[in-house]
Design an enzyme around this catalytic site. Structure first.
Site, PDB file in Angstrom:
ATOM      1  N   GLY A  13     -70.213  45.865  26.321  1.00 17.61           N
ATOM      2  CA  GLY A  13     -68.896  46.144  25.766  1.00 17.61           C
ATOM      3  C   GLY A  13     -67.866  46.300  26.865  1.00 17.61           C
ATOM      4  O   GLY A  13     -68.196  46.234  28.069  1.00 17.61           O
ATOM      5  N   ASP A  14     -66.610  46.443  26.456  1.00 15.76           N
ATOM      6  CA  ASP A  14     -65.498  46.656  27.392  1.00 15.76           C
ATOM      7  C   ASP A  14     -65.324  45.502  28.363  1.00 15.76           C
ATOM      8  O   ASP A  14     -64.905  45.692  29.508  1.00 15.76           O
ATOM      9  CB  ASP A  14     -65.674  47.976  28.175  1.00 15.76           C
ATOM     10  CG  ASP A  14     -65.933  49.141  27.254  1.00 15.76           C
ATOM     11  OD1 ASP A  14     -65.224  49.239  26.243  1.00 15.76           O
ATOM     12  OD2 ASP A  14     -66.856  49.927  27.517  1.00 15.76           O
ATOM     13  N   LYS A  17     -62.357  41.772  25.798  1.00 15.45           N
ATOM     14  CA  LYS A  17     -62.245  40.829  24.674  1.00 15.45           C
ATOM     15  C   LYS A  17     -60.849  40.839  24.060  1.00 15.45           C
ATOM     16  O   LYS A  17     -60.331  39.801  23.679  1.00 15.45           O
ATOM     17  CB  LYS A  17     -63.277  41.176  23.592  1.00 15.45           C
ATOM     18  CG  LYS A  17     -64.705  41.017  24.071  1.00 15.45           C
ATOM     19  CD  LYS A  17     -65.691  41.470  23.022  1.00 15.45           C
ATOM     20  CE  LYS A  17     -65.730  42.953  22.775  1.00 15.45           C
ATOM     21  NZ  LYS A  17     -66.265  43.777  23.860  1.00 15.45           N
ATOM     22  N   GLY A  41     -62.587  49.468  21.106  1.00 13.56           N
ATOM     23  CA  GLY A  41     -61.228  49.703  21.583  1.00 13.56           C
ATOM     24  C   GLY A  41     -60.783  48.456  22.318  1.00 13.56           C
ATOM     25  O   GLY A  41     -61.185  48.238  23.449  1.00 13.56           O
ATOM     26  N   HIS A  42     -60.039  47.612  21.642  1.00 15.28           N
ATOM     27  CA  HIS A  42     -59.611  46.349  22.259  1.00 15.28           C
ATOM     28  C   HIS A  42     -58.190  46.512  22.808  1.00 15.28           C
ATOM     29  O   HIS A  42     -57.237  46.709  22.059  1.00 15.28           O
ATOM     30  CB  HIS A  42     -59.701  45.202  21.241  1.00 15.28           C
ATOM     31  CG  HIS A  42     -61.122  44.892  20.889  1.00 15.28           C
ATOM     32  ND1 HIS A  42     -61.489  43.919  19.998  1.00 15.28           N
ATOM     33  CD2 HIS A  42     -62.285  45.429  21.341  1.00 15.28           C
ATOM     34  CE1 HIS A  42     -62.810  43.892  19.917  1.00 15.28           C
ATOM     35  NE2 HIS A  42     -63.309  44.799  20.718  1.00 15.28           N
ATOM     36  N   GLN A 223     -67.962  45.518  20.808  1.00 18.21           N
ATOM     37  CA  GLN A 223     -69.053  45.965  21.674  1.00 18.21           C
ATOM     38  C   GLN A 223     -69.553  44.764  22.504  1.00 18.21           C
ATOM     39  O   GLN A 223     -68.756  43.907  22.827  1.00 18.21           O
ATOM     40  CB  GLN A 223     -70.204  46.616  20.872  1.00 18.21           C
ATOM     41  CG  GLN A 223     -69.845  47.971  20.276  1.00 18.21           C
ATOM     42  CD  GLN A 223     -69.067  47.861  18.983  1.00 18.21           C
ATOM     43  OE1 GLN A 223     -69.460  47.141  18.083  1.00 18.21           O
ATOM     44  NE2 GLN A 223     -67.975  48.567  18.875  1.00 18.21           N
ATOM     45  N   ALA A 331     -61.879  39.591  37.800  1.00 16.30           N
ATOM     46  CA  ALA A 331     -62.288  39.077  39.110  1.00 16.30           C
ATOM     47  C   ALA A 331     -61.466  39.754  40.202  1.00 16.30           C
ATOM     48  O   ALA A 331     -61.929  39.884  41.337  1.00 16.30           O
ATOM     49  CB  ALA A 331     -62.104  37.571  39.155  1.00 16.30           C
ATOM     50  N   ILE A 410     -57.437  37.742  36.179  1.00 22.57           N
ATOM     51  CA  ILE A 410     -57.181  38.458  37.438  1.00 22.57           C
ATOM     52  C   ILE A 410     -56.233  39.642  37.243  1.00 22.57           C
ATOM     53  O   ILE A 410     -55.570  40.079  38.178  1.00 22.57           O
ATOM     54  CB  ILE A 410     -56.638  37.499  38.518  1.00 22.57           C
ATOM     55  CG1 ILE A 410     -55.443  36.700  37.966  1.00 22.57           C
ATOM     56  CG2 ILE A 410     -57.718  36.572  39.025  1.00 22.57           C
ATOM     57  CD1 ILE A 410     -54.530  36.183  39.043  1.00 22.57           C
TER      58      ILE A 410
HETATM   59  P1  IMP Z   1     -71.833  54.021  18.586  1.00 18.79           P
HETATM   60  O1  IMP Z   1     -71.765  52.610  18.159  1.00 18.79           O
HETATM   61  O2  IMP Z   1     -70.507  54.705  18.617  1.00 18.79           O
HETATM   62  O3  IMP Z   1     -72.864  54.831  17.857  1.00 18.79           O
HETATM   63  O4  IMP Z   1     -72.328  54.041  20.122  1.00 18.79           O
HETATM   64  C1  IMP Z   1     -73.597  53.524  20.505  1.00 18.79           C
HETATM   65  C2  IMP Z   1     -73.550  53.091  21.954  1.00 18.79           C
HETATM   66  O5  IMP Z   1     -72.687  51.966  22.081  1.00 18.79           O
HETATM   67  C3  IMP Z   1     -73.001  54.133  22.921  1.00 18.79           C
HETATM   68  O6  IMP Z   1     -73.645  53.986  24.170  1.00 18.79           O
HETATM   69  C4  IMP Z   1     -71.541  53.761  23.051  1.00 18.79           C
HETATM   70  O7  IMP Z   1     -70.986  54.203  24.263  1.00 18.79           O
HETATM   71  C5  IMP Z   1     -71.625  52.245  22.988  1.00 18.79           C
HETATM   72  N1  IMP Z   1     -70.427  51.633  22.429  1.00 18.79           N
HETATM   73  C6  IMP Z   1     -70.037  51.606  21.148  1.00 18.79           C
HETATM   74  N2  IMP Z   1     -68.896  50.931  21.013  1.00 18.79           N
HETATM   75  C7  IMP Z   1     -68.558  50.523  22.236  1.00 18.79           C
HETATM   76  C8  IMP Z   1     -67.476  49.740  22.735  1.00 18.79           C
HETATM   77  O8  IMP Z   1     -66.602  49.260  22.011  1.00 18.79           O
HETATM   78  N3  IMP Z   1     -67.468  49.518  24.079  1.00 18.79           N
HETATM   79  C9  IMP Z   1     -68.439  49.979  24.889  1.00 18.79           C
HETATM   80  N4  IMP Z   1     -69.484  50.699  24.462  1.00 18.79           N
HETATM   81  C10 IMP Z   1     -69.535  50.971  23.147  1.00 18.79           C
END
Ligand code: IMP
Length: 421
Positions: A13-14, A17, A41-42, A223, A331, A410
């Protein structure tokens, strides 16, 4: 007849996107979310504005695009209302440009409380959940107990809500969790009125008709692939299928109607929450990368764990998703480093392998790192003029994954994006 292109993250995730969807959106008629919920969180940055979207698809800032919250999503009405209010200043006419699947599952206040109770009970084995109620809501879906967004217009909605809430309260009691519901329920029912103001539809018909009408559709993943419930680092994962196949289930699209699969990854790796992270950097090294990349969660503000790029994991994610194009983000964060490292394999039980084992956190699991030269500041927005070290990095990743990198980002702004050709 057109096809649905899928855009998704290949790491934890993160990956950035939101920025890519925002960039690609003008080429599409529909942008649709197919899984996850307010755990996402986009982040979008344009014209000096920074905006984080959680449940609303990232196409909202472009005129003429229909944004769809698909059936695979779990929607929290309270957070939805907040997001709508936060978008007020942009005058977007959201009621015209945003529709919700009647089959999307609904997060009710006690789902969030259950998330907290379950995490607390796990102690040091906690997942590191965002505590947005995602897991318990998908759990109720699988248990065939959950409420769907379309249910808010059914005559027995209140009765069914009370039944589900009471069921949750029984569980919470057993966990000794004090459920303070009054304010939350008040907010929830106000938010339900806001949701009622939007079109709640059989979105699968709209999407399939749009394909017949040759409209262009982008499915926006949330994610990342390594957080997928089936293919991620279970149990440290989220509760939905974040991989490309999830777009079929989460929107009602047949597999043969999937077109391009855009795989987004960062030039390094990050992870929020618990779970294995083979290339993680600790101490000053990790701290430096976190600072350089401003790696703090868009949803929870938590510091992200940082480390080098993990090639076996990236190859695995590309394979499971059938990625057709890679987009490399951030990058610029590695700019100025003399050397960069990349995991090119693992040692598991004394054997070299490039396969992801069942448990990456096992004691007998180690990562093998390759050192590559770094690169200086990217001076031009022309792909053919990237610094030599970065060109080598791009080629290394392309030859390992057998997939072209067609975009290098970048910086956070729309303009800091370099497309090949
Ligand atoms: P949950 O989906 O909130 O239950 O989280 C499960 C796992 O996925 C945890 O380790 C969160 O930190 C991770 N996670 C959930 N949503 C995101 C996201 O949008 N970005 C990054 N990690 C996420």
């Amino acid at each position: 007849m057109s096809k649905v292109d899928v855009l998704l993250g290949l790491q934890w995730g993160d990956e950035g996107k939101g920025k890519v969807v925002d960039y690609l959106a003008p080429k599409y008629d529909i942008v649709a979310r197919f899984q996850g919920g307010p755990n996402a969180g986009h982040t979008l940055e344009f014209d000096g504005i920074k905006h984080v979207l959680h449940q609303i698809p990232s196409g909202v800032f472009h005129e003429g695009i229909l944004n769809v919250i698909g059936n695979g999503v779990v929607l929290d009405p309270i957070i939805f209302q907040r997001e709508i209010e936060d978008l007020d200043t942009f005058n977007l006419d959201l009621k015209k440009h945003l529709v919700i699947s009647n089959r999307a599952q609904m997060i009710i206040p006690t789902h969030r409380m259950l998330d907290q109770a379950y995490e607390l009970a796990k102690g040091d084995k906690k997942i590191g959940s965002t505590l947005r109620g995602i897991g318990p809501t998908y759990q109720d879906k699988a248990a065939r107990k959950g409420l769907r967004i379309g249910d808010i217009n059914e005559p027995n909605f209140l009765e069914r809500y009370n039944e589900l809430r009471d069921f949750h309260l029984h569980i919470l009691e057993r966990y000794d969790f004090e459920a303070k519901l009054k304010d939350e329920e008040e907010k929830f029912f106000k938010a339900i009125e806001v949701v009622r103001g939007f079109d709640i539809l059989n979105t699968e018909y709209h999407i399939n008709q749009a394909l017949v009408d040759d409209k262009k559709i982008l499915a926006e993943g949330a994610q990342g692939s390594l957080l997928d419930i089936d293919f991620g680092s279970f149990p440290y994962v989220t509760s939905s299928n974040t991989v490309a196949a999830g777009a079929c289930i989460g929107l009602g699209v047949a597999p043969r109607n999937i077109g391009e699969v855009f795989g987004i990854f960062k030039a390094y790796c990050t992870r929020v929450g618990s779970g294995p992270f083979p290339t993680e950097l600790f101490g000053d090294e990790g701290e430096e990368l976190r600072k350089l990349g401003n790696e703090f969660g868009a949803t929870t503000g938590r510091p992200r764990r940082c480390g080098w790029l993990d090639m076996p994991a990236l190859k695995y994610a590309s394979m499971i998703n059938g990625v057709t194009q890679l987009f490399m983000m951030k990058a610029d964060v590695l700019e100025g480093l003399e050397q960069v490292k990349v995991a090119n394999g693992y040692t598991h039980d004394g054997q070299s392998t490039i396969e992801l084992p069942l448990y990456m956190e096992s004691e007998n699991f180690e990562v093998t790192l390759n050192t590559l030269r770094g690169w200086g500041k990217v001076q031009s927005n022309n792909f053919d003029e990237l610094p030599d070290g970065l060109v080598e990095y791009v080629k290394y990743i392309e030859s390992s994954t057998n997939c072209p990198i067609n975009m290098v980002s970048i910086g956070p702004d729309r303009t800091q994006t370099i497309f090949r050709n």
